[in-house]
Write a protein that holds these residues in place. Structure first.
Motif, PDB file in Angstrom:
ATOM      1  N   ALA A 153      -6.734   0.889   3.696  1.00 52.55           N
ATOM      2  CA  ALA A 153      -6.164   1.942   4.539  1.00 52.55           C
ATOM      3  C   ALA A 153      -6.343   3.331   3.919  1.00 52.55           C
ATOM      4  O   ALA A 153      -5.902   4.322   4.494  1.00 52.55           O
ATOM      5  CB  ALA A 153      -4.685   1.678   4.786  1.00 52.55           C
TER       6      ALA A 153
ATOM      7  N   HIS B  85       2.769   2.005   5.897  1.00 52.18           N
ATOM      8  CA  HIS B  85       1.560   1.727   6.687  1.00 52.18           C
ATOM      9  C   HIS B  85       1.683   0.379   7.398  1.00 52.18           C
ATOM     10  O   HIS B  85       1.370   0.259   8.592  1.00 52.18           O
ATOM     11  CB  HIS B  85       0.340   1.734   5.772  1.00 52.18           C
ATOM     12  CG  HIS B  85      -0.913   1.245   6.440  1.00 52.18           C
ATOM     13  ND1 HIS B  85      -1.608   1.990   7.369  1.00 52.18           N
ATOM     14  CD2 HIS B  85      -1.578   0.053   6.330  1.00 52.18           C
ATOM     15  CE1 HIS B  85      -2.653   1.292   7.795  1.00 52.18           C
ATOM     16  NE2 HIS B  85      -2.653   0.129   7.181  1.00 52.18           N
TER      17      HIS B  85
ATOM     18  N   VAL C  84      -4.880   4.628   1.345  1.00 47.12           N
ATOM     19  CA  VAL C  84      -3.598   5.236   0.985  1.00 47.12           C
ATOM     20  C   VAL C  84      -3.756   5.967  -0.345  1.00 47.12           C
ATOM     21  O   VAL C  84      -4.293   5.415  -1.307  1.00 47.12           O
ATOM     22  CB  VAL C  84      -2.497   4.162   0.871  1.00 47.12           C
ATOM     23  CG1 VAL C  84      -1.211   4.759   0.319  1.00 47.12           C
ATOM     24  CG2 VAL C  84      -2.245   3.533   2.234  1.00 47.12           C
TER      25      VAL C  84
ATOM     26  N   LYS D  63       4.251   3.876   0.253  1.00 44.26           N
ATOM     27  CA  LYS D  63       3.336   4.357   1.285  1.00 44.26           C
ATOM     28  C   LYS D  63       2.631   3.192   1.980  1.00 44.26           C
ATOM     29  O   LYS D  63       2.424   3.214   3.201  1.00 44.26           O
ATOM     30  CB  LYS D  63       2.301   5.305   0.671  1.00 44.26           C
ATOM     31  CG  LYS D  63       2.835   6.687   0.357  1.00 44.26           C
ATOM     32  CD  LYS D  63       1.693   7.647   0.054  1.00 44.26           C
ATOM     33  CE  LYS D  63       2.183   9.086  -0.004  1.00 44.26           C
ATOM     34  NZ  LYS D  63       1.070  10.051  -0.104  1.00 44.26           N
TER      35      LYS D  63
ATOM     36  N   SER E 124       4.065   0.334  10.316  1.00 44.52           N
ATOM     37  CA  SER E 124       3.527   0.951  11.533  1.00 44.52           C
ATOM     38  C   SER E 124       2.686  -0.034  12.346  1.00 44.52           C
ATOM     39  O   SER E 124       2.363   0.239  13.512  1.00 44.52           O
ATOM     40  CB  SER E 124       2.670   2.170  11.169  1.00 44.52           C
ATOM     41  OG  SER E 124       1.464   1.770  10.523  1.00 44.52           O
TER      42      SER E 124
END
Length: 461
Positions: free
Chosen positions: A372, A425, A374, A421, A428
């Motif tokens: 992702a 993610h 991050v 974080k 979500s």
């Protein structure tokens, strides 16, 4: 340099590295030639020191650097050419034959060594679109704010003497002098003057406050107590003691006043502003606990979706950290595994499963975060470091320098930021259902959740 793979079993790899004597000689000569222009030796002009003389003086130490550089080069070559992701630092093994090592250090024989390492497992990320988790949501009630206000007012209230003939009751404060003895001998830290004892606060040794109930100003009593087994002063822990206690005054708390003046004493403009601040603080605590429960349920759901071979070096490292905490907690509380309803072997098995879970989830979160993209910015790390430094008043510079000069320590600041974080993610991408819950239920089983187990992933992430 010749590199040959000799073992590929599960996550374990082993390579044999051979540096021919000719290459050792070439590397050594190159280093000595470079040194010739830098070194200053009496009797020789700069840059005119014979290489042979340098070899006699520095040959062995320079060769040690050559070998170390070769090991670093070999490790990098192994990783790059094989596309490996290491679970831990490679383990380098040199021959045990000292004559063989000595010959290689003189560039008269080949140098052969092995590089053993463990790689991270390859696995596909699971689909989380079918995951539904519950977020418990609690709201601060007016009664919670009122209770906090009352407690703050009590702490801020003046204490007033009850008079010479007054009897101390629970809730009163007694100003005392005392002298403690063990077996008739005074002991270090056992005496005090003008000590304020609030009866019923449970801040003193168990039994101490209770035996002062009913005491009058000027009265002296002998108080018999036993220090707790986990008392912070080890030389007192678990031991019986006597205290000769003299009451110098008996005080009662003054009237509780909850108004704007109280608020100003806490730096607020008005009582309403203080209430708002209290409500905000209490809500942050509730939200933080809600987040912990939400995160644990998410990690539980992720854990059911993954099963792959784990790097045993990481498992052992994680288990050692968890187990040392378990043993320390038992020692500090003077408890045994039997007191916990288990045995040492059963506890080890349980905490090894915990370590495996943490490593597995750590690897999963790391891969999700990598895919992702991050990122944790340097500014975010700096802000977190500043917060950590503030926890050590008076030692700010030492703590700041420690983290700034220690990459591994700084990584411990960055890792939880990255993890949070990644969790955001994932949240979500899954279905989150909010459910109202009472404050008491939100914090129920908190002790169980506080085991060194469940809610955070492993540091290797």
């Amino acid at each position: 340099m010749q590199v040959t793979e000799t073992l590929s079993q599960g996550l374990k790899r082993e390579f044999r590295v051979v540096l021919p004597a000719s290459e050792l000689e070439q590397r050594l000569s190159g280093e000595l030639a470079t040194m010739k222009d830098r070194v200053r030796i009496n009797g020789f002009r700069p840059g005119k020191v014979p290489v042979a003389h340098l070899r006699r003086l520095y040959g062995r130490s320079v060769m040690a650097d050559v070998v170390q550089n070769a090991v670093t080069e070999a490790n990098r070559k192994i990783v790059d050419e094989n596309g490996l992701k290491l679970a831990n630092e490679p383990e380098v093994k040199f021959p045990e034959n000292q004559e063989e090592i000595a010959a290689a250090l003189e560039a008269k024989a080949d140098l052969a060594f092995t590089v053993a390492l463990e790689v991270l497992p390859a696995f596909e990320l699971a689909d989380t679109s079918d995951v539904t988790i519950t977020k418990p949501v609690a709201t601060v009630e007016d009664t919670d704010v009122d209770e906090t206000l009352t407690r703050m007012a009590k702490q801020n209230a003046a204490w007033e003497s009850k008079g010479d003939d007054a009897v101390a009751a629970t809730g009163d404060r007694v100003s005392v002098d005392f002298t403690g003895t063990m077996d008739g001998e005074a002991f270090q830290g056992g005496s005090g003057t003008d000590i304020q004892v609030e009866l019923g606060s449970n801040t003193f040794i168990p039994g101490f406050e209770e035996q002062l109930v009913g005491i009058k100003k000027g009265e002296t009593r002998t108080v018999n107590v036993t220090f707790p087994p986990n008392y912070m002063a080890e030389h007192l822990a678990g031991k019986a003691a006597q205290f000769e206690v003299t009451a110098k005054d008996v005080l009662a708390p003054g009237a509780l006043t909850i108004d704007d003046e109280l608020a100003k004493g806490f730096g607020m403009e008005s009582l309403d502003a203080l209430k708002d601040a209290i409500r905000s603080t209490l809500q942050r605590d509730l939200d933080a606990q809600s987040r912990r429960k939400l995160k644990k349920e998410l990690l539980d759901a992720l854990d059911t979706k993954y099963s792959f071979e784990l790097p045993q070096s990481l498992v052992e490292q994680e288990f050692a950290a968890v187990w040392s905490q378990v043993v320390a907690d038992l020692k500090n509380n003077n408890r045994t595994f039997a007191d916990e309803g288990t045995t040492e072997d059963e506890a080890k098995a349980e905490y090894r499963r915990i370590a495996e879970r943490r490593v597995r989830l750590g690897l999963v979160l790391a891969q999700i975060g990598e895919q992702a993209e991050v990122k944790v910015s340097d500014d975010e790390v700096t802000q977190a470091l500043i917060a950590r430094v503030r926890e050590y008043p008076g030692q700010e510079k030492e703590v700041w320098d420690y983290y700034r000069n220690n990459p591994q320590a700084l990584a411990q600041i960055r890792a939880p930021l990255f993890e949070e974080k990644v969790v955001d993610h994932i949240l979500s991408q899954v279905k989150v259902e909010e459910t109202p819950i009472a404050k008491e239920d939100l914090f129920r089983d908190e002790d169980e959740a506080a085991k060194p187990a469940a809610e955070s992933a492993a540091e290797p992430a």
